[in-house]
Scaffold this motif. Structure first.
Motif, PDB file in Angstrom:
ATOM      1  N   ILE A  83       0.705  -1.081  -0.207  1.00  0.00           N
ATOM      2  CA  ILE A  83      -0.499  -0.081  -0.180  1.00  0.00           C
ATOM      3  C   ILE A  83       0.810   1.232  -0.303  1.00  0.00           C
ATOM      4  CG2 ILE A  83      -1.639   1.646   1.271  1.00  0.00           C
ATOM      5  CD1 ILE A  83      -3.161  -0.995   2.305  1.00  0.00           C
ATOM      6  N   GLU A  84       1.735   1.410   0.289  1.00  0.00           N
ATOM      7  CA  GLU A  84       2.798   2.203   0.953  1.00  0.00           C
ATOM      8  C   GLU A  84       3.415   2.688  -0.619  1.00  0.00           C
ATOM      9  OE1 GLU A  84       5.481   1.168   3.814  1.00  0.00           O
ATOM     10  OE2 GLU A  84       3.532   2.746   5.408  1.00  0.00           O
ATOM     11  N   THR A  85       3.857   1.564  -0.753  1.00  0.00           N
ATOM     12  CA  THR A  85       4.983   1.744  -2.654  1.00  0.00           C
ATOM     13  C   THR A  85       3.475   1.796  -3.443  1.00  0.00           C
ATOM     14  OG1 THR A  85       6.135  -0.324  -2.311  1.00  0.00           O
ATOM     15  CG2 THR A  85       5.899   0.405  -4.319  1.00  0.00           C
ATOM     16  N   ILE A  86       2.525   1.665  -3.036  1.00  0.00           N
ATOM     17  CA  ILE A  86       1.580   2.269  -4.575  1.00  0.00           C
ATOM     18  C   ILE A  86       0.796   4.003  -4.284  1.00  0.00           C
ATOM     19  CG2 ILE A  86      -1.254   2.030  -5.317  1.00  0.00           C
ATOM     20  CD1 ILE A  86      -0.526  -0.891  -4.699  1.00  0.00           C
ATOM     21  N   ALA A  87       1.366   4.016  -2.590  1.00  0.00           N
ATOM     22  CA  ALA A  87       0.745   5.744  -2.934  1.00  0.00           C
ATOM     23  C   ALA A  87       1.866   6.968  -3.338  1.00  0.00           C
ATOM     24  CB  ALA A  87      -0.044   5.558  -1.093  1.00  0.00           C
ATOM     25  N   THR A  88       3.181   6.125  -2.932  1.00  0.00           N
ATOM     26  CA  THR A  88       4.329   6.959  -3.170  1.00  0.00           C
ATOM     27  C   THR A  88       4.285   6.790  -4.641  1.00  0.00           C
ATOM     28  OG1 THR A  88       5.134   5.730  -1.663  1.00  0.00           O
ATOM     29  CG2 THR A  88       7.033   6.494  -2.754  1.00  0.00           C
ATOM     30  N   ASP A  89       4.034   5.638  -5.594  1.00  0.00           N
ATOM     31  CA  ASP A  89       4.214   5.465  -7.448  1.00  0.00           C
ATOM     32  C   ASP A  89       2.962   6.290  -7.591  1.00  0.00           C
ATOM     33  OD1 ASP A  89       5.731   3.726  -7.031  1.00  0.00           O
ATOM     34  OD2 ASP A  89       5.012   2.166  -7.453  1.00  0.00           O
ATOM     35  N   LEU A  90       1.659   6.188  -7.238  1.00  0.00           N
ATOM     36  CA  LEU A  90       0.805   7.100  -7.800  1.00  0.00           C
ATOM     37  C   LEU A  90       0.443   8.866  -7.502  1.00  0.00           C
ATOM     38  CD1 LEU A  90      -2.294   5.387  -6.448  1.00  0.00           C
ATOM     39  CD2 LEU A  90      -1.521   5.480  -8.613  1.00  0.00           C
ATOM     40  N   GLU A  91       1.348   9.701  -6.211  1.00  0.00           N
ATOM     41  CA  GLU A  91       1.750  10.457  -6.081  1.00  0.00           C
ATOM     42  C   GLU A  91       2.901  10.873  -7.190  1.00  0.00           C
ATOM     43  OE1 GLU A  91       2.915  10.609  -1.466  1.00  0.00           O
ATOM     44  OE2 GLU A  91       0.982  11.507  -1.318  1.00  0.00           O
TER      45      GLU A  91
ATOM     46  N   LEU B   9       0.233   2.874 -13.287  1.00  0.00           N
ATOM     47  CA  LEU B   9       0.184   2.128 -12.389  1.00  0.00           C
ATOM     48  C   LEU B   9       0.078   0.572 -12.903  1.00  0.00           C
ATOM     49  CD1 LEU B   9       1.638   2.032  -9.373  1.00  0.00           C
ATOM     50  CD2 LEU B   9      -0.336   1.519  -8.151  1.00  0.00           C
ATOM     51  N   ALA B  10      -0.606   0.121 -13.365  1.00  0.00           N
ATOM     52  CA  ALA B  10      -0.934  -0.886 -13.600  1.00  0.00           C
ATOM     53  C   ALA B  10      -1.553  -1.328 -14.482  1.00  0.00           C
ATOM     54  CB  ALA B  10      -2.587  -1.229 -13.376  1.00  0.00           C
ATOM     55  N   ARG B  11      -0.128  -0.721 -15.615  1.00  0.00           N
ATOM     56  CA  ARG B  11       0.173  -0.492 -17.049  1.00  0.00           C
ATOM     57  C   ARG B  11       1.081  -2.222 -17.006  1.00  0.00           C
ATOM     58  NH1 ARG B  11       3.556   2.337 -14.738  1.00  0.00           N
ATOM     59  NH2 ARG B  11       5.746   2.447 -15.327  1.00  0.00           N
ATOM     60  N   ARG B  12       1.650  -2.941 -15.990  1.00  0.00           N
ATOM     61  CA  ARG B  12       2.392  -3.959 -16.505  1.00  0.00           C
ATOM     62  C   ARG B  12       1.687  -5.413 -16.404  1.00  0.00           C
ATOM     63  NH1 ARG B  12       7.458  -1.356 -14.111  1.00  0.00           N
ATOM     64  NH2 ARG B  12       7.699  -0.862 -16.348  1.00  0.00           N
ATOM     65  N   ASN B  13       0.391  -4.799 -15.791  1.00  0.00           N
ATOM     66  CA  ASN B  13      -0.739  -5.887 -15.304  1.00  0.00           C
ATOM     67  C   ASN B  13      -1.789  -6.661 -16.315  1.00  0.00           C
ATOM     68  OD1 ASN B  13      -2.160  -8.026 -14.385  1.00  0.00           O
ATOM     69  ND2 ASN B  13      -1.574  -7.892 -12.693  1.00  0.00           N
ATOM     70  N   GLN B  14      -1.725  -7.503 -17.314  1.00  0.00           N
ATOM     71  CA  GLN B  14      -2.919  -6.434 -18.271  1.00  0.00           C
ATOM     72  C   GLN B  14      -4.369  -6.803 -17.659  1.00  0.00           C
ATOM     73  OE1 GLN B  14      -1.741  -9.358 -21.789  1.00  0.00           O
ATOM     74  NE2 GLN B  14       0.011  -7.612 -22.110  1.00  0.00           N
ATOM     75  N   ASP B  15      -3.994  -8.234 -16.635  1.00  0.00           N
ATOM     76  CA  ASP B  15      -5.536  -8.268 -16.762  1.00  0.00           C
ATOM     77  C   ASP B  15      -6.332  -7.449 -15.626  1.00  0.00           C
ATOM     78  OD1 ASP B  15      -5.801 -10.842 -17.726  1.00  0.00           O
ATOM     79  OD2 ASP B  15      -4.568 -12.475 -16.497  1.00  0.00           O
ATOM     80  N   LEU B  16      -4.749  -7.182 -14.571  1.00  0.00           N
ATOM     81  CA  LEU B  16      -5.935  -6.260 -13.881  1.00  0.00           C
ATOM     82  C   LEU B  16      -6.301  -4.306 -14.494  1.00  0.00           C
ATOM     83  CD1 LEU B  16      -5.985  -4.654 -10.469  1.00  0.00           C
ATOM     84  CD2 LEU B  16      -3.470  -4.642 -10.396  1.00  0.00           C
TER      85      LEU B  16
ATOM     86  N   ALA C  26      -7.357  -4.221 -17.676  1.00  0.00           N
ATOM     87  CA  ALA C  26      -8.261  -4.607 -18.123  1.00  0.00           C
ATOM     88  C   ALA C  26      -9.340  -4.365 -17.291  1.00  0.00           C
ATOM     89  CB  ALA C  26      -8.913  -6.436 -19.157  1.00  0.00           C
ATOM     90  N   LEU C  27      -9.066  -4.942 -16.132  1.00  0.00           N
ATOM     91  CA  LEU C  27     -10.592  -4.915 -15.034  1.00  0.00           C
ATOM     92  C   LEU C  27     -10.169  -3.184 -14.492  1.00  0.00           C
ATOM     93  CD1 LEU C  27      -9.818  -8.353 -12.707  1.00  0.00           C
ATOM     94  CD2 LEU C  27     -12.057  -7.125 -14.111  1.00  0.00           C
ATOM     95  N   ILE C  28      -9.230  -2.497 -14.022  1.00  0.00           N
ATOM     96  CA  ILE C  28      -9.748  -1.070 -13.877  1.00  0.00           C
ATOM     97  C   ILE C  28     -10.830  -0.388 -14.915  1.00  0.00           C
ATOM     98  CG2 ILE C  28      -8.498   0.460 -13.090  1.00  0.00           C
ATOM     99  CD1 ILE C  28      -6.879  -1.273 -11.395  1.00  0.00           C
ATOM    100  N   LYS C  29      -9.939  -0.401 -16.165  1.00  0.00           N
ATOM    101  CA  LYS C  29     -10.123   0.420 -17.289  1.00  0.00           C
ATOM    102  C   LYS C  29     -12.009  -0.376 -17.818  1.00  0.00           C
ATOM    103  CE  LYS C  29      -9.759   2.415 -21.225  1.00  0.00           C
ATOM    104  NZ  LYS C  29     -10.028   3.706 -21.163  1.00  0.00           N
ATOM    105  N   ASP C  30     -12.538  -1.357 -17.358  1.00  0.00           N
ATOM    106  CA  ASP C  30     -14.025  -1.517 -17.572  1.00  0.00           C
ATOM    107  C   ASP C  30     -14.471  -0.808 -16.692  1.00  0.00           C
ATOM    108  OD1 ASP C  30     -15.646  -3.165 -19.073  1.00  0.00           O
ATOM    109  OD2 ASP C  30     -15.377  -3.999 -17.100  1.00  0.00           O
TER     110      ASP C  30
END
Length: 110
Positions: free
Chosen positions: A52-60, A79-86, A88-92
C-alpha cells in the motif's frame, strides 16, 4: 504534536488492516480446513502494508509528474500498465462508471 497524531493514525490504520486480513484468513482457513498462525497473519499484514505504501508513493509521483496535486484514474491505469488483467479490470470499471455518469448527466439535461 502533529507527528504524534500521524503516528497514531498510522497505527490505527495498521490495526484495522490486521483485523480485516485476520478475518479473511480465518474464513479461508475454515473453508479450506487449514490453520493459519498469528505470525502468518502478521507477516501478511506487513506485506500488504508495504505494498500500500509503495502504491501510494507511485501514485503521488505520477500525479506530481503530470503537474497535478490530485491522483486521477489515469495515474491508477499507469500503475497497472504491466499487469494486463488488472489493467483490463480497472479500465472496464472506469469506463462503466464514466458511462453511468454520462447517462445521469443526460437525464438531468432533459
Amino acid at each position: 504534536m502533529a507527528d504524534v497524531d500521524e503516528d497514531e493514525v498510522r497505527e490505527r490504520l495498521k490495526s484495522a488492516l490486521w483485523f480485516s486480513i485476520g478475518k479473511i484468513v480465518d474464513q479461508e482457513s475454515l473453508d479450506r480446513n487449514r490453520n493459519a498462525t498469528p505470525q502468518f497473519i502478521a507477516a501478511l499484514t506487513d506485506l500488504v502494508w508495504h505494498q500500500i505504501e509503495t502504491i501510494a508513493t507511485d501514485l503521488e509521483s505520477f500525479s506530481q509528474h503530470a503537474g497535478r496535486t490530485t491522483v486521477t484514474t489515469d495515474d491508477v491505469l499507469l500503475l497497472a500498465r504491466r499487469n494486463q488483467d488488472l489493467y483490463a479490470l480497472i479500465k472496464d470499471g472506469i469506463d462503466k462508471e464514466r458511462a453511468k455518469r454520462a447517462k445521469g448527466k443526460a437525464k438531468q439535461r432533459r
